[in-house]
Design a protein around this motif. Structure first.
Motif, PDB file in Angstrom:
ATOM      1  N   ALA A 173      -4.250  -2.225  -0.468  1.00  0.00           N
ATOM      2  CA  ALA A 173      -4.360  -2.811   0.869  1.00  0.00           C
ATOM      3  C   ALA A 173      -5.517  -3.795   0.926  1.00  0.00           C
ATOM      4  CB  ALA A 173      -4.544  -1.707   1.910  1.00  0.00           C
TER       5      ALA A 173
ATOM      6  N   ALA B 124       2.410   1.692  -3.461  1.00  0.00           N
ATOM      7  CA  ALA B 124       1.455   2.237  -4.436  1.00  0.00           C
ATOM      8  C   ALA B 124       1.277   3.732  -4.245  1.00  0.00           C
ATOM      9  CB  ALA B 124       0.116   1.511  -4.305  1.00  0.00           C
ATOM     10  N   HIS B 125       1.197   4.150  -2.982  1.00  0.00           N
ATOM     11  CA  HIS B 125       1.067   5.581  -2.689  1.00  0.00           C
ATOM     12  C   HIS B 125       2.297   6.346  -3.163  1.00  0.00           C
ATOM     13  CE1 HIS B 125      -0.159   9.209  -0.542  1.00  0.00           C
ATOM     14  NE2 HIS B 125       1.059   9.270  -0.032  1.00  0.00           N
ATOM     15  N   TRP B 126       3.474   5.789  -2.920  1.00  0.00           N
ATOM     16  CA  TRP B 126       4.725   6.439  -3.339  1.00  0.00           C
ATOM     17  C   TRP B 126       4.834   6.501  -4.857  1.00  0.00           C
ATOM     18  CZ3 TRP B 126       8.761   4.003  -6.010  1.00  0.00           C
ATOM     19  CH2 TRP B 126       9.913   4.775  -6.193  1.00  0.00           C
TER      20      TRP B 126
ATOM     21  N   ALA C 232       0.835  -1.206   0.000  1.00  0.00           N
ATOM     22  CA  ALA C 232       0.000   0.000   0.000  1.00  0.00           C
ATOM     23  C   ALA C 232       0.867   1.251   0.000  1.00  0.00           C
ATOM     24  CB  ALA C 232      -0.924  -0.013   1.222  1.00  0.00           C
ATOM     25  N   ALA C 233       1.921   1.236   0.809  1.00  0.00           N
ATOM     26  CA  ALA C 233       2.841   2.381   0.845  1.00  0.00           C
ATOM     27  C   ALA C 233       3.566   2.539  -0.488  1.00  0.00           C
ATOM     28  CB  ALA C 233       3.858   2.197   1.980  1.00  0.00           C
TER      29      ALA C 233
ATOM     30  N   ALA D 215      -3.461   3.353  -2.602  1.00  0.00           N
ATOM     31  CA  ALA D 215      -2.998   2.622  -1.419  1.00  0.00           C
ATOM     32  C   ALA D 215      -4.137   1.834  -0.784  1.00  0.00           C
ATOM     33  CB  ALA D 215      -2.405   3.595  -0.401  1.00  0.00           C
TER      34      ALA D 215
ATOM     35  N   SER E 253      -2.842   5.978 -11.175  1.00  0.00           N
ATOM     36  CA  SER E 253      -3.830   5.572 -10.170  1.00  0.00           C
ATOM     37  C   SER E 253      -4.851   4.597 -10.753  1.00  0.00           C
ATOM     38  CB  SER E 253      -4.546   6.808  -9.618  1.00  0.00           C
ATOM     39  OG  SER E 253      -3.633   7.680  -8.977  1.00  0.00           O
TER      40      SER E 253
END
Length: 287
Positions: A159, A61-63, A58-59, A155, A78
């Protein structure tokens, strides 16, 4: 932009879903197989593993999506992440395959499809009906991912996708371990609110009166643990929404083939309702 990303991912998922093999969790299984080969058995079976297995992707994907400062590139990234999180396989394809097998009299194939659908969370033995299974899988493959994406972006989608896949993997590789228990608890926690929203969507898309009656019955019984109660609510309320009335005004359930077709219709109607709600929240207006 979030709503546009959802629409783009849904359209692409519909188009790509026609290709054989699309939507299989190949990336997840290969990465987890590599991790398992590298980690000591004690860590693989520890409660730390599910936490890291959900948090780190998840982290990442966010990064990754944050690297694209251009709005269009960020939207594409996204939507791409969301696309990978949908599935595996569209529920419509599974239902159509099941109907085709039943019409052809191929009972072995029909039973194989049903077994594949029944992998994953189940309410309990008394609620393992095919209809309830289909509604649970619809939530796991579509609605749960979309709701988490809308709330937490890529994220959130990653997740939830990992959380839905991890319990089955650990049941096969670390059965009875604290890692499996933690993974199931995390899955239940992440599904707690979205599953209830999905149940409401199905109630709105079908017979809301029957859905409310079933909800009151389940609330009065209170015979499930908090995790199994989530799946029981989703399965039973959604299934109750399929009921219709005969000429005498008595509630009746449709035959299996009709019910399977109605599941697809209800999924589409529920999805339209959800997208309309997303649009309202995204624009901040009812108009």
């Amino acid at each position: 932009m979030v709503l546009i990303g959802i629409l783009v991912a849904l359209v692409l998922e519909r188009l790509l879903g026609r290709y054989s093999g699309w939507g299989r969790p190949v990336i997840f299984l290969r990465i987890m197989s590599l991790v398992r080969s590298l980690l000591p058995r004690a860590i693989w079976q520890s409660p730390v593993l599910p936490l890291l297995a959900i948090a780190l992707p998840a982290a990442a994907a966010h990064w990754l999506c944050g690297l694209f400062l251009n709005p269009l590139l960020n939207l594409a990234a996204s939507a791409g992440v969301l696309l990978l999180c949908l599935g595996p396989r569209d529920l419509a394809e599974d239902v159509r395959d099941l109907l085709a097998a039943r019409e052809a009299g191929d009972l072995a194939r029909a039973q194989r499809i049903v077994r594949n659908l029944q992998r994953g969370p189940q309410p309990d033995q008394s609620h393992r009906s095919l209809m309830g299974t289909l509604f649970i899988q619809s939530h796991e493959k579509l609605f749960g991912v979309l709701l988490w994406y809308f709330v937490a972006g890529p994220a959130g989608a990653v997740a939830y996708r990992v959380a839905t896949r991890l319990p089955r993997l650990l049941a096969e590789t670390a059965a009875g371990s604290s890692a499996q228990f933690t993974a199931e608890a995390l899955h239940g926690l992440l599904a707690f609110v979205p599953a209830r929203i999905t149940a409401v969507l199905y109630g709105l898309a079908g017979s809301l009166d029957d859905a409310l009656i079933e909800y009151r019955r389940l609330r009065a019984e209170a015979q499930h643990g908090w995790r199994s109660h989530t799946w029981a609510l989703l399965a039973e309320i959604a299934t109750a929404s399929l009921r219709s009335e005969d000429d005498a005004g008595q509630a009746q359930a449709p035959d299996l083939n009709t019910a399977l077709q109605e599941v697809l219709g209800m999924q589409l109607r529920a999805l339209m309702i959800l997208l309309a709600l997303f649009a309202i929240f995204a624009t901040g207006s009812m108009f």
